[in-house]
Design a protein around this motif. Structure first.
Motif, PDB file in Angstrom:
ATOM      1  N   SER A 109       0.756  -1.283   0.035  1.00 42.52           N
ATOM      2  CA  SER A 109       0.030   0.111   0.204  1.00 42.52           C
ATOM      3  C   SER A 109       0.449   1.274  -0.449  1.00 42.52           C
ATOM      4  O   SER A 109       2.043   1.316   0.175  1.00 42.52           O
ATOM      5  CB  SER A 109      -0.601   0.447   1.018  1.00 42.52           C
ATOM      6  N   PRO A 110      -0.017   2.582  -0.378  1.00 41.94           N
ATOM      7  CA  PRO A 110       0.416   3.739  -0.208  1.00 41.94           C
ATOM      8  C   PRO A 110       1.455   3.437   0.935  1.00 41.94           C
ATOM      9  O   PRO A 110       0.269   3.547   2.045  1.00 41.94           O
ATOM     10  CB  PRO A 110      -0.171   5.124  -0.341  1.00 41.94           C
ATOM     11  N   THR A 111       2.327   4.843   1.347  1.00 39.55           N
ATOM     12  CA  THR A 111       2.837   5.383   3.297  1.00 39.55           C
ATOM     13  C   THR A 111       1.933   6.655   3.091  1.00 39.55           C
ATOM     14  O   THR A 111       2.800   7.546   1.491  1.00 39.55           O
ATOM     15  CB  THR A 111       4.238   4.879   2.644  1.00 39.55           C
ATOM     16  N   MET A 112       1.690   7.748   3.873  1.00 39.75           N
ATOM     17  CA  MET A 112       2.098   9.173   3.859  1.00 39.75           C
ATOM     18  C   MET A 112       2.800   9.159   5.329  1.00 39.75           C
ATOM     19  O   MET A 112       2.748   8.713   5.763  1.00 39.75           O
ATOM     20  CB  MET A 112       0.443   8.723   4.050  1.00 39.75           C
ATOM     21  N   VAL A 113       3.229  10.422   5.068  1.00 40.66           N
ATOM     22  CA  VAL A 113       4.632  10.870   5.939  1.00 40.66           C
ATOM     23  C   VAL A 113       3.300  12.716   6.345  1.00 40.66           C
ATOM     24  O   VAL A 113       3.153  12.991   4.813  1.00 40.66           O
ATOM     25  CB  VAL A 113       5.141  11.025   5.330  1.00 40.66           C
ATOM     26  N   TYR A 114       3.003  12.709   7.245  1.00 35.40           N
ATOM     27  CA  TYR A 114       2.919  14.095   7.577  1.00 35.40           C
ATOM     28  C   TYR A 114       3.393  15.257   7.663  1.00 35.40           C
ATOM     29  O   TYR A 114       4.136  14.832   8.521  1.00 35.40           O
ATOM     30  CB  TYR A 114       1.492  14.668   8.777  1.00 35.40           C
ATOM     31  N   PHE A 115       3.552  16.385   7.274  1.00 38.42           N
ATOM     32  CA  PHE A 115       4.304  17.451   7.169  1.00 38.42           C
ATOM     33  C   PHE A 115       5.474  17.554   9.116  1.00 38.42           C
ATOM     34  O   PHE A 115       4.529  17.561   9.287  1.00 38.42           O
ATOM     35  CB  PHE A 115       4.710  18.749   6.209  1.00 38.42           C
ATOM     36  N   GLY A 116       6.338  17.804   8.758  1.00 36.71           N
ATOM     37  CA  GLY A 116       6.806  18.242  10.336  1.00 36.71           C
ATOM     38  C   GLY A 116       7.238  16.837  10.995  1.00 36.71           C
ATOM     39  O   GLY A 116       8.374  16.546  12.092  1.00 36.71           O
ATOM     40  N   GLN A 117       5.859  15.350  10.319  1.00 35.18           N
ATOM     41  CA  GLN A 117       6.541  14.427  11.115  1.00 35.18           C
ATOM     42  C   GLN A 117       8.331  13.923  10.348  1.00 35.18           C
ATOM     43  O   GLN A 117       9.422  13.625  12.306  1.00 35.18           O
ATOM     44  CB  GLN A 117       5.412  13.347  10.202  1.00 35.18           C
ATOM     45  N   GLU A 118       9.245  13.809   9.867  1.00 33.51           N
ATOM     46  CA  GLU A 118      10.284  13.702   9.272  1.00 33.51           C
ATOM     47  C   GLU A 118      11.041  14.413   9.990  1.00 33.51           C
ATOM     48  O   GLU A 118      12.941  14.347   9.731  1.00 33.51           O
ATOM     49  CB  GLU A 118      10.547  13.595   7.904  1.00 33.51           C
ATOM     50  N   VAL A 119      11.149  15.386  10.716  1.00 33.46           N
ATOM     51  CA  VAL A 119      11.910  15.905  11.555  1.00 33.46           C
ATOM     52  C   VAL A 119      11.635  16.403  12.977  1.00 33.46           C
ATOM     53  O   VAL A 119      11.392  17.470  14.059  1.00 33.46           O
ATOM     54  CB  VAL A 119      12.313  17.686  11.268  1.00 33.46           C
ATOM     55  N   GLY A 120      10.777  15.297  13.952  1.00 31.45           N
ATOM     56  CA  GLY A 120      10.051  15.198  14.896  1.00 31.45           C
ATOM     57  C   GLY A 120       8.843  16.252  15.687  1.00 31.45           C
ATOM     58  O   GLY A 120       9.182  16.455  16.390  1.00 31.45           O
TER      59      GLY A 120
END
Length: 622
Positions: A443-454
């Protein structure tokens, strides 16, 4: 959506759900799904917040006090960095013009009553005009649509596709379609308001009764405003967006919205043609053909026009808010029409009832649904110490026929931030969750902005509550702002740990979109390893493979304990992989310096593994 979302499904959803029997997908269709070359990664941005450089963060602050992001903040550099993170699609959240408390009368926009607006900036899910965009997001509000069209062009130039929201279940209490294309009438323009229900009415009514402001929420935190007078002119009153039929909705109802009528009678029966038996196996073209000679409710036509309007402007797909509160026959009608214009359109739906998943995929022609109730909730329970990871295997088994359609995420605008104390507690504890969420299925993966920098969502924004980045207020997003670095988009203000976290996400997402194995087969190896000495109860392992690649994934959900054990890969997997007896190298695809050795003997595989707290391995068999 907005607060009390899940209460609303109980209130209104019950009248819409149908117990339609479903069949297993045909083998040919399953193969077609599996034939997609690479995983998809969606990057969700809350458009109003993404480019905001202001760090004041005053509760209930105005634009002048707290600032606001613009379409133009998505520069070529910003979009390049998002693409480089390992992203295919960007979801611009909050683009359609919604109700807000700000004076744009100079641009022909009426003021909204704060008593039916949540927060100062307003909910993006109370859309006021579907044929234009949020004036807050434009440098020149008079030119706001052109500024968004320019953003569409920049997004495509960066090699990204984009989706925006459509919210068919409800619209703003004061909807004003001032930008309707020729021939498109406004919602409710032809309604018979003397009756509760009529098929071609756009709304449900409470005849001969005035709407009353709910008790509880204090508009603008008590600030004076000429429109705050305890009244809102709506006569007769309409049903509220979550299905409440009260003249005076409850504070927890979606009182800023009104429910759209799709031809579902108040008793829940359907007042429109239903799909014939077997249509769960039909293509979108066959669905499209079915509707060509059918008489359908007026609201269906209005929302199809909206979707095709944005499709024609180059929008590559849509995220549908609270899709399960709208009958799947409508989705068949609209989605098939979209696919006829753009066969590659990305259609994502917010659906929370597992019993309805297959109906919305196969009858509603959705590409993807939120995997919230099962995989997301399970991962959250694991990291909160409420559950063992073993049950992940049962979830995968139970959704084997639709797993490709179940989008995975750990963070979005509705949910508590992954790094917040209410979820994982730290960004590092979220890492094994992210590895599993990304690699568990096709399935696709979704990331919410800012998640990748904690980002932890710690701000008191006003109407919004901490642990969630507010969708109702003007606010800054601190960790994201450090990465944004005053518009340089180079991470120049990030701490070392934040840089390392973003590097982890970049490695993981870029691996995922290139890995053939992650579009291949899955098998758990948890059960065979559970009895191993040293295999802690918070370890989870499985294998993924294709003809070109074989992977062993191991995640340690413990944030305290290092585990050391002999990992076993059972004979049936070794047979499927066609591995001969001998020694192989396992090389971690996240951090290429991590490796161990894999021995196959008598058709069984073993490897000595030492895994640190919150560590994960994606071992490729070489």
């Amino acid at each position: 959506m907005i607060k009390s979302k899940f209460i609303a499904v109980g209130i209104a959803g019950a009248m819409l759900f149908s117990g339609c029997k479903t069949k297993d997908l045909k083998m040919s269709e399953a193969k077609e799904e599996k034939s997609k070359e690479h995983k998809i990664v969606v990057y969700q941005v809350f458009t109003r917040l993404f480019g905001n450089k202001n760090k004041t963060n005053k509760p209930w602050g105005t634009i002048e006090e707290n600032g606001v992001g613009k379409f133009n903040d998505f520069t070529d550099k910003a979009l390049h960095e998002i693409k480089d993170l390992g992203v295919n699609y960007i979801w611009y959240t909050g683009v359609p013009h919604h109700a807000m408390v700000r004076d744009y009368t100079a641009y022909g926009i009426s003021n909204d009553d704060p008593e039916v607006v949540k927060g100062r900036a307003g909910s993006p899910y109370a859309v006021k005009d579907y044929y234009n965009v949020n004036p807050d997001l434009a440098v020149n509000p008079a030119n706001r649509l052109q500024e968004f069209e320019d953003l569409i062009s920049r997004t495509h130039k960066a090699g990204l596709k984009l989706i925006i929201d459509i919210v068919p279940n409800h619209i703003a209490r004061k909807y004003e379609g001032k930008n309707n294309p020729e021939g498109v009438k406004d919602f409710g323009a032809d309604d018979d308001v003397t009756v509760e229900y009529k098929r071609d009415n756009n709304f449900y009514y409470i005849p001969q009764q005035h709407f009353e402001i709910p008790d509880g929420d204090v508009p603008l935190n008590g600030e004076k405003n000429p429109l705050i007078d305890g009244k809102f002119d709506e006569n007769p009153a309409k049903w509220t967006g979550n299905g409440s039929r009260k003249v005076k909705p409850d504070q927890n109802d979606w009182y800023e919205t009104v429910k759209v009528n799709y031809g579902v009678r108040p008793d829940g029966s359907k007042d429109f043609p239903e799909l014939p038996a077997g249509f769960d196996q039909k293509s979108y073209k066959e669905h499209f053909d079915f509707w060509q000679d059918k008489d359908v409710p007026d609201s269906w036509k209005k929302f199809k026009s909206i979707a095709l309007y944005w499709t024609a402007k180059g929008v590559d797909g849509f995220r549908y808010d609270m899709a399960e509160m709208v009958p799947y026959e409508f989705w068949s009608y609209m989605n098939s029409a979209i696919k006829m214009k753009n066969p590659d359109a990305f259609l994502l739906a917010e659906v929370y009832n597992p019993n309805e998943y297959r109906n919305y995929i196969r009858l509603g022609k959705m590409d993807y649904l939120y995997d919230k109730v099962e995989t997301y909730d399970k991962l959250k329970d694991i990291i909160r110490g409420k559950s063992s990871p073993d049950g992940l295997s049962d979830i995968q088994k139970g959704m084997a026929d639709i797993e490709h359609h179940m989008l995975h995420f750990l963070d979005n605008h509705d949910e508590q931030r992954l790094a917040s104390p209410e979820f994982a507690g730290t960004p590092e504890r979220g890492k094994p969750l992210m590895v599993v969420s990304t690699t568990l299925s096709t399935s696709p993966t979704m990331v919410y902005f800012g998640q990748e920098v904690g980002e932890a969502g710690n701000e008191n924004a006003g109407f919004g509550t901490r642990s969630r980045t507010s969708i109702f207020d003007y606010i800054g997003v601190p960790n994201h702002q450090r990465w944004m670095n005053e518009g340089k988009f180079d991470g120049g203000q990030l701490s070392d740990s934040e840089k390392q976290l973003r590097d982890f996400y970049k490695r993981l997402l870029n691996f995922s979109i290139k890995s053939p194995a992650l579009m291949g087969s899955f098998q758990e190896i948890q059960s065979v390893n559970r009895q191993n000495n040293g295999y802690d109860e918070l370890i989870y392992s499985y294998v993924r493979w294709s003809e070109k690649q074989k992977l062993i994934v191991i995640a340690n959900f413990s944030s305290e304990k290092t585990s050391e054990f002999e990992l076993k890969v059972p004979a049936d997997v070794i047979s499927k992989w066609n591995l001969k007896d001998g020694n192989y190298v396992l090389l971690d695809q996240l951090y290429l310096e991590n490796k161990t050795y894999f021995t196959v003997k008598n058709r069984e595989g073993t490897a000595r593994v030492k895994i640190k707290p919150s560590e994960s391995f994606i071992f490729e068999v070489n």
